[in-house]
Design a protein around this motif. Structure first.
Motif, PDB file in Angstrom:
ATOM      1  N   GLU A 132      36.310 -44.130  53.693  1.00  0.00           N
ATOM      2  CA  GLU A 132      36.517 -45.581  53.684  1.00  0.00           C
ATOM      3  C   GLU A 132      35.628 -46.273  52.647  1.00  0.00           C
ATOM      4  OE1 GLU A 132      36.605 -49.449  56.645  1.00  0.00           O
ATOM      5  OE2 GLU A 132      36.924 -47.448  57.471  1.00  0.00           O
ATOM      6  N   ILE A 180      32.947 -52.676  49.489  1.00  0.00           N
ATOM      7  CA  ILE A 180      33.135 -53.971  48.822  1.00  0.00           C
ATOM      8  C   ILE A 180      31.820 -54.456  48.223  1.00  0.00           C
ATOM      9  CG2 ILE A 180      33.687 -56.410  49.247  1.00  0.00           C
ATOM     10  CD1 ILE A 180      35.651 -55.327  51.457  1.00  0.00           C
ATOM     11  N   SER A 220      33.584 -51.472  56.937  1.00  0.00           N
ATOM     12  CA  SER A 220      34.594 -52.096  56.080  1.00  0.00           C
ATOM     13  C   SER A 220      33.997 -52.920  54.940  1.00  0.00           C
ATOM     14  CB  SER A 220      35.514 -52.986  56.913  1.00  0.00           C
ATOM     15  OG  SER A 220      34.762 -54.029  57.522  1.00  0.00           O
ATOM     16  N   LYS A 250      36.836 -45.392  49.059  1.00  0.00           N
ATOM     17  CA  LYS A 250      38.119 -46.032  48.766  1.00  0.00           C
ATOM     18  C   LYS A 250      37.904 -47.484  48.348  1.00  0.00           C
ATOM     19  CE  LYS A 250      42.647 -47.014  50.761  1.00  0.00           C
ATOM     20  NZ  LYS A 250      43.499 -46.890  51.964  1.00  0.00           N
ATOM     21  N   ALA A 251      37.051 -48.205  49.083  1.00  0.00           N
ATOM     22  CA  ALA A 251      36.796 -49.611  48.761  1.00  0.00           C
ATOM     23  C   ALA A 251      35.962 -49.774  47.499  1.00  0.00           C
ATOM     24  CB  ALA A 251      36.105 -50.306  49.934  1.00  0.00           C
TER      25      ALA A 251
END
Length: 193
Positions: A18, A182, A178, A21-22
């Motif tokens: 995760e 970013i 999450s 990927k970000a």
């Protein structure tokens, strides 16, 4: 940003997927160095999964190979992984020394070597996992001017490693899974978030 270094244990493979990927838009400019607590053999499968699932050039590190921006290097299961400047190049170093924090590979040696090579350019990430591996070295990352992200408790399978990193006071950010990739991408673009 000079290098992204990541430490993980229990729950780490999914968390790594995760985060990477970000962060993928930013990964072409820096090497990514990973210590995932796994026995020999399993890290090859993890590297293949990251390569095929994310379209990254991911592989187990090999002793003496040059570290190249845009590539993802994993500590082979059962071996310590560090980086070293040799002449004008940065190369991978593998060792079979005693466990550190009851682990081999261990996060602390990788993070410390990254600080020696990349200094303030290190972005260190401590993801889900048992124990406290990585906590001693994150203070060195912060002291050198690098930045440290720890995964938050709510999204960690086990908050041992990231919790120990947070307890040092060295973290620049404590984020849900999450938000980690970013933030890495934003820092790579020069944003001061």
């Amino acid at each position: 940003m000079g290098a992204l270094v990541i430490g993980a244990s229990t729950g780490g493979p999914q968390a790594l997927h995760e985060v990477l990927k970000a962060a993928k838009p930013a990964l072409g400019a820096v090497p990514t160095l990973i210590c995932q607590h796994m026995p020999a053999g399993f890290t090859t499968v993890l590297a293949d999964h990251l390569s095929t699932g994310l379209g990254l050039r991911a592989r187990e590190a090999k002793d003496g190979e040059p570290i190249v921006a845009g590539d993802v290097y994993l500590a082979p299961g059962g071996r310590h992984f560090t980086v070293q400047r040799v002449g004008g190049r940065i190369v991978a170093r593998l060792a079979d020394g005693p466990p550190v924090n009851f682990c081999r590979p261990s996060v602390d040696p990788l993070f410390r070597s990254a600080v020696e090579v990349y200094g303030a350019g290190v972005v260190a990430v401590v993801l889900t996992g048992m124990g406290s591996d990585g906590a001693a070295a994150v203070t060195e990352v912060a002291s050198a001017g690098g930045r440290v992200i720890a995964q938050d408790e709510a999204t960690s399978a086990v908050w041992g490693m990231p919790g120990a990193a947070v307890a040092t006071g060295a973290c620049s950010a404590v984020l849900p899974l999450s938000g980690i990739g970013i933030r890495i991408a934003a820092w790579a673009r020069g944003e001061r978030t």
